[in-house]
Each structure stands twice: as C-alpha cells, then as structure tokens.
Design a protein around this motif. Structure first.
Motif, short mmCIF file in Angstrom:
data_model
loop_
_atom_site.label_atom_id
_atom_site.label_comp_id
_atom_site.label_asym_id
_atom_site.label_seq_id
_atom_site.Cartn_x
_atom_site.Cartn_y
_atom_site.Cartn_z
N UNK A 27 0.82 -1.21 0.00
CA UNK A 27 0.00 0.00 0.00
C UNK A 27 0.86 1.26 0.00
N UNK A 28 2.09 1.15 0.51
CA UNK A 28 2.95 2.33 0.63
C UNK A 28 4.27 2.22 -0.13
N UNK A 29 4.30 1.40 -1.17
CA UNK A 29 5.50 1.36 -2.01
C UNK A 29 5.91 -0.04 -2.42
N UNK A 30 6.88 -0.10 -3.31
CA UNK A 30 7.36 -1.36 -3.87
C UNK A 30 8.03 -2.21 -2.79
N UNK A 39 -0.34 -22.14 -7.73
CA UNK A 39 -1.67 -21.87 -8.26
C UNK A 39 -2.65 -23.01 -7.99
N UNK A 40 -2.32 -23.88 -7.04
CA UNK A 40 -3.21 -24.97 -6.67
C UNK A 40 -4.44 -24.40 -5.96
N UNK A 41 -5.65 -24.74 -6.41
CA UNK A 41 -6.86 -24.21 -5.75
C UNK A 41 -6.81 -24.47 -4.24
N UNK A 42 -7.12 -23.42 -3.47
CA UNK A 42 -7.11 -23.52 -2.02
C UNK A 42 -5.75 -23.33 -1.40
N UNK A 43 -4.69 -23.20 -2.22
CA UNK A 43 -3.33 -23.00 -1.71
C UNK A 43 -2.59 -21.94 -2.53
N UNK A 44 -3.33 -21.08 -3.21
CA UNK A 44 -2.68 -20.09 -4.06
C UNK A 44 -1.88 -19.09 -3.22
N UNK A 45 -0.63 -18.89 -3.63
CA UNK A 45 0.22 -17.93 -2.93
C UNK A 45 1.34 -17.48 -3.83
N UNK A 46 2.03 -16.44 -3.39
CA UNK A 46 3.19 -15.90 -4.11
C UNK A 46 4.37 -15.91 -3.16
N UNK A 47 5.53 -16.28 -3.66
CA UNK A 47 6.78 -16.09 -2.93
C UNK A 47 7.41 -14.86 -3.55
N UNK A 48 7.58 -13.82 -2.73
CA UNK A 48 8.06 -12.53 -3.21
C UNK A 48 9.48 -12.29 -2.71
N UNK A 49 10.38 -11.99 -3.65
CA UNK A 49 11.75 -11.64 -3.33
C UNK A 49 11.77 -10.16 -2.98
N UNK A 50 12.12 -9.84 -1.75
CA UNK A 50 12.13 -8.46 -1.28
C UNK A 50 13.53 -7.87 -1.35
N UNK A 51 14.25 -8.16 -2.41
CA UNK A 51 15.62 -7.68 -2.57
C UNK A 51 15.76 -6.17 -2.50
N UNK A 52 14.64 -5.44 -2.64
CA UNK A 52 14.72 -3.97 -2.55
C UNK A 52 14.94 -3.50 -1.12
N UNK A 53 14.67 -4.36 -0.15
CA UNK A 53 14.91 -4.01 1.25
C UNK A 53 16.34 -4.35 1.61
#
Length: 117
Positions: A27-30, A39-53
């Motif tokens: 909400x407040x930036x990248x 993308x399995x139904x009921x287990x959808x998620x993203x693994x996000x690399x926060x290399x910008x931090x």
C-alpha cells in the motif's frame, strides 16, 4: 475475498496467469518481485523476493492478500503496508510452503490484517 488462499474476484487475475517476475507493491511502495507462485486451488500464494529491502529476503503472500493484478504493467498490488509485510511470519525455506503449521500461521496473520483494514 473470503479465502486467504485464493485470488479474489474482479482483481484482474485470470486463472492460470503466470505472475513470476511481476513487480509487487504494498500500500505504501514497492516491496520486490514475484519469485514464484503456487496456483493450486485452495493454496494459491506468491513467494516474493524483497531484494529492494536492506537484507532482502523472501516472503510468502497468500493470494487473498492481493488486491489487484495489472498484466499491462506487470504489477501485483497488496493492501498491506511494507511494515505489515515485514512483520509477517518469517519465510525461510521452500518446505514451509507445504508445512501446515506455518501456513496456518501465515493465513491467520493476513486474515487479521484484512479485518483491520
């Protein structure tokens, strides 16, 4: 958006759409980019690399925390702030993406954020 482990309707996500490489914005930036997705139904998620931090790390984001997907700009948007994402249960290993205790903890954390927004 009743299920934290499923993409909401009308957010711009099309079932099966690859999001790997998309930028992720809190909400407040990248915060980083999608490293991989489940993308399995009921287990959808993203693994996000926060290399910008500083001391970047990966975070597990349940699909239900996504508020918008813009295929044109290749951007995924979240309702949570950067600090809220940093405070999420720490993601350390790939085995956690299937660990029921860890997933329960992550799901409960993001559900509590949704109720506070």
């Amino acid at each position: 958006m009743s299920d934290v482990w499923a993409f909401g309707q009308d957010i711009g996500y099309v079932a099966g759409q690859p999001l790997t490489g998309f930028s992720v914005e809190a909400a407040d930036g990248a915060i980083g980019h999608v490293e991989r997705q489940e993308d399995t139904p009921g287990m959808q998620n993203l693994v996000v690399d926060t290399g910008v931090w500083k001391f970047g790390r990966s975070v597990l984001i349940p699909a239900g925390a996504v508020t918008a997907v813009d295929a044109g700009s290749q951007t995924v948007k979240l309702a949570s702030s950067r600090d809220e994402i940093k405070a999420a249960p720490r993601f350390a290993t790939d085995s956690e993406t299937t660990d029921p205790a860890y997933l329960t903890e992550v799901g409960a954390y993001y559900l509590s954020l949704r109720q506070s927004h």
